[in-house]
Design a protein around this motif. Structure first.
Motif, PDB file in Angstrom:
ATOM      1  N   GLU A  43       0.814  -1.202   0.000  1.00 25.85           N
ATOM      2  CA  GLU A  43       0.000   0.000   0.000  1.00 25.85           C
ATOM      3  C   GLU A  43       0.858   1.268   0.000  1.00 25.85           C
ATOM      4  OE1 GLU A  43      -3.060  -0.371  -0.568  1.00 25.85           O
ATOM      5  OE2 GLU A  43      -3.577   1.750  -0.532  1.00 25.85           O
TER       6      GLU A  43
ATOM      7  N   THR B 169      -1.623   6.354   4.999  1.00 28.03           N
ATOM      8  CA  THR B 169      -1.488   5.089   4.285  1.00 28.03           C
ATOM      9  C   THR B 169      -1.128   3.917   5.197  1.00 28.03           C
ATOM     10  OG1 THR B 169      -0.644   6.427   2.496  1.00 28.03           O
ATOM     11  CG2 THR B 169      -0.416   4.081   2.270  1.00 28.03           C
TER      12      THR B 169
ATOM     13  N   THR C   4      -8.039   0.554  -2.653  1.00 31.59           N
ATOM     14  CA  THR C   4      -6.643   0.324  -2.274  1.00 31.59           C
ATOM     15  C   THR C   4      -5.895  -0.318  -3.433  1.00 31.59           C
ATOM     16  OG1 THR C   4      -7.273  -1.788  -1.341  1.00 31.59           O
ATOM     17  CG2 THR C   4      -7.080   0.038   0.196  1.00 31.59           C
ATOM     18  N   ALA C   5      -4.578  -0.433  -3.263  1.00 27.50           N
ATOM     19  CA  ALA C   5      -3.764  -1.078  -4.294  1.00 27.50           C
ATOM     20  C   ALA C   5      -4.238  -2.526  -4.464  1.00 27.50           C
ATOM     21  CB  ALA C   5      -2.294  -1.048  -3.897  1.00 27.50           C
TER      22      ALA C   5
END
Lengths: 214, 573
Positions: free
Chosen positions: B319, B340, B365-366
């Protein structure tokens, strides 16, 4: 204890006993573990921290103008602007955008928002911080990053006819560091900062329409 | 970045004494609070018509668990569908539709808290305080009770006080405890005191705790289009306390702990993430003193800790510290005060312990962070939910003993009792149920036009659907919330997944343990497979990973991995 101990029998459990227990546990759960516990939590909160328990409300002349925990929309040039909200700042419709990083609409929106901010503040697009261009998770994030406040100082000072360093000092005094130095991120509370701006005495004769609401 | 380390240190420092205390509670040992709690408990036992020292066989224990769930669920379903006519509804919220009410009830009854509704707009104060909070308190304790009963069974059954230890006669049923007493003791002596403390701490940080309706505020900037702003309040703090402590996750407000009213400061965030891990970690520390097998407890702790550290590290890296952190979209769905790292830590820990709360929108999110969350939930025993995590771990443990026994040519036995065909068949049912339900529903939702309701094109759409069923089956409750999941299809199919993920996973390990307890015990000698060793722990982890990859590798590659590769090309451009 020893004398009252009864080992389990191999026979099938008696249905009446089990349903009686189930009924008792249902009532106990809803009334006791649910309602009574929640009431106890409310009581403790009201007793110890009444302002927080009632929603951290902010009042002006007896009128509720907001909560310290809910962002408000600001559009006028004389105000610092919060992060964009996917919920239109309506606390009954709270939401993030829930768009994936790879969603074409998200990529287009981010570009557009960033360019609009860059034009408004007169800065290059690359210096717009990520938090100011993106929508928060809750839709009512009350904070912006110190960088997001810094790029707005010149515009706010111009609109209010204030010296730039006056606004900068105000931003600095409303910047919270990471809690204890290691929790969370440094941040600026937009609503409190804008209230402080409104409370400033006008620095020059108010030639601008909005100069000093007080 | 010091937050994860401090969190781990505090989880161990608090979990260790709490686990010892919990063991004493579940063993009904004499303790200081006996006078006060005995005064509370005696009338309750009388009302339920039980005597705490009366033992139950596994069938009676499971029947009591299922019957109390059935009755409780029915009553709560009715409350949700009739809340408009009931008291304590200051914001005049209407009744819930039957299918949404059914899904909501089952979701809270299974300790999942998957939400297809927004609490501040669709549940009255009464529905939140009785239905939601009541179930949030009692369902994790039910899981804990089942886990305690299973441990008693694995160790040969509860012994009568004062009797010499030694297995039960082969024709009798092993005593696995008294369900009603387990639930009441653990709730009153362990869960509720912790909840009251956390509720007070959270209100101190700003979480509302009131019965008054929310006020209408008049925003400052009259030029903006919003002329008035309703500030939704309520008895939020007690709900958030049990939501985090009880591996629940269902928030008062729609976007959960991302909302400043539920999670006002970085300190409240830390308190909440601590609460998320606290009881699951305490239960692991309970194993040693509860069973008297300290080395076994240490093996479970070590195994879970290793998996937890790896998974948390991956989420933090993905992330905030990988190439995708340079993306302008990094803060989409996140809150400035948290940032984050706190969001990634939360995503990792909540999916490890089966808690469905979020402090950032997982959909945004990633992709690799989403992958970590999915794998955590598929394993579902990295700490795991209160009670159910330990049950799932016992499933992996029995499987590992069986496989390791086959590989080394020794009789597979646990604590001196043989694992044989019938036990392994029961295990296989549990193992196969997971891919059948999750992949079956995912395929159906995607294959039949108009069902899926995904908001994303491409690979991420698959991730959204898959995540929803993984979360339902794992009884986690978080979601990729872009999904349009308020439909009859989603409500009913998730209801099936929720039930399939909860009841077999709690009851089958108990049945296996009781079967083992009824077997003759062979003395543990040099020929016994040593399970309390690092070698065995690593074998177990290997089996967990291979099992998960065998079942779910294709869908994980097509979903989050492909999404990640697509994102890479977008950022580069």
């Amino acid at each position: 204890m020893t004398s009252s101990y009864r080992p389990p029998s191999g026979a099938a459990p008696r249905a009446r006993e089990i349903w009686r227990g189930a009924l008792g546990l249902t009532v106990l759960t809803l009334a006791g573990f649910g309602a009574l516990y929640a009431l106890a939590g409310v009581g403790i909160g009201q007793l110890l921290f009444p302002a927080a328990a009632n929603g951290s409300l902010i009042e002006r002349d007896g009128v509720v103008i907001g909560s310290a925990l809910v962002a408000q929309p600001f559009v006028g040039d004389a105000y610092f602007q919060p992060r964009p909200s996917a919920a239109g700042f309506d606390p009954l419709a709270l939401a993030g955008s829930n768009q994936a990083r790879t969603h074409p609409d998200l990529r287009a929106r981010l570009q557009e928002t960033r360019d609009a901010i860059a034009r408004r503040e007169g800065v290059p697009a690359a210096s717009v911080p990520a938090d100011l261009a993106t929508q928060s998770g809750s839709g009512i994030d009350p904070h912006i990053s110190p960088q997001a406040a810094a790029i707005q100082v010149a515009r706010v000072a111009r609109a209010r006819g204030l010296a730039r360093d006056v606004v900068e000092r105000l931003v600095a005094s409303h910047t919270e560091a990471a809690q204890f130095g290691w929790l969370g991120q440094p941040r600026v509370h937009v609503l409190n900062l804008n209230r402080a701006l409104d409370a400033l005495p006008p620095a020059r004769p108010p030639v601008f329409a909005q100069g000093g609401a007080a | 970045m010091s937050e994860p380390f401090l969190l781990l240190a505090l989880l161990v420092a608090l979990g260790w004494p709490l686990g010892r205390y919990l063991a004493a509670v579940m063993r009904a040992e004499p303790m200081r609070g006996d006078r006060f709690f005995g005064w509370l408990e005696r009338p309750l036992y009388a009302a339920l018509g039980t005597r705490p020292e009366t033992g139950m066989g596994w069938r009676a224990y499971a029947a009591a668990f299922l019957a109390s769930n059935l009755l409780l669920g029915t009553v709560v379903w009715i409350i949700f569908m009739t809340q408009a006519w009931l008291p304590l509804n200051p914001d005049a919220i209407p009744n819930m539709r039957w299918d949404l009410a059914l899904h909501t009830m089952v979701s809270f009854l299974t300790n999942t808290n998957q939400q297809h509704y927004s609490g501040q707009a669709q549940l009255s104060y009464l529905a939140q305080m009785t239905g939601v909070v009541g179930l949030q308190v009692v369902t994790p304790v039910m899981g804990l009770a089942l886990a305690a009963a299973t441990l008693r069974g694995l160790c040969g059954g509860r012994q009568a006080p004062g009797r010499p230890p030694g297995g039960v006669p082969a024709d009798a049923h092993a005593d696995v405890g008294n369900y009603w007493a387990d639930v009441i003791r653990a709730t009153l002596r362990f869960v509720l005191p912790l909840c009251l403390a956390w509720s007070a701490l959270l209100t101190w940080q700003g979480v509302p705790a009131t019965l008054a309706g929310g006020p209408l505020a008049t925003p400052i900037d009259a030029a903006a289009t919003l002329k008035e702003q309703k500030i939704p309040l309520g008895p939020v703090a007690p709900l958030v306390a049990i939501k985090q402590l009880g591996s629940n996750g269902g928030g008062w407000y729609g976007p959960n702990s991302a909302v400043p009213l539920e999670n006002p400061t970085p300190l409240s965030d830390f308190l909440e993430v601590l609460a998320i891990g606290l009881i699951p970690v305490s239960i692991v520390f309970m194993i040693g003193p509860f069973t008297g097998r300290r080395r076994f407890g240490a093996m479970v702790f070590g195994t879970m800790l290793l998996m937890s550290v790896i998974s948390t590290g991956l989420a933090l890296w993905s992330e905030g510290h990988s190439a995708s952190a340079a993306d302008l979209a990094l803060m989409e769905g996140k809150e400035v005060r948290l940032g984050t790292d706190a969001s990634a830590l939360w995503a990792a820990l909540t999916t490890q312990v089966n808690n469905g709360s979020v402090n950032a929108m997982l959909d945004s999110t990633a992709p690799l962070t989403g992958l970590v969350a999915m794998v955590n939930m598929l394993i579902n025993a990295i700490w795991g939910g209160v009670g159910c995590g330990l049950q799932q771990f016992i499933v992996y443990l029995l499987l590992a003993v069986f496989l390791a026994g086959l590989m080394t040519g020794r009789t597979p036995e646990l604590f001196g009792r043989k694992i044989e065909g019938p036990e392994v068949k029961l295990l296989a049912v549990l193992i196969l149920l997971q891919p059948l339900v999750i992949l079956g529903f995912t395929a159906a939702a995607l294959a039949i036009p108009g069902l899926a309701g995904t908001s994303s094109p491409g690979f991420h759409g698959l991730s959204q659907v898959f995540y929803e069923y993984v979360s339902a089956f794992a009884n986690n409750g978080s979601g990729f919330e872009g999904l349009g999941d308020g439909t009859v299809w989603w409500n009913l199919s998730c209801t099936v997944a929720l039930i399939a993920g909860r009841y077999p996973a709690l009851v089958i390990p108990l049945a296996i343990a009781a079967r083992l307890a009824a077997k003759r015990r062979a003395p543990e000698g040099p020929g016994t497979l040593a399970i309390e060793t690092p070698t065995f722990a690593l074998t177990l982890i290997g089996i967990v990973i291979i099992l998960t990859l065998l079942q779910f590798m294709p869908v994980l590659v097509l979903g989050p991995v492909a999404d990640h590769l697509a994102l890479g090309s977008l950022i580069a451009r």
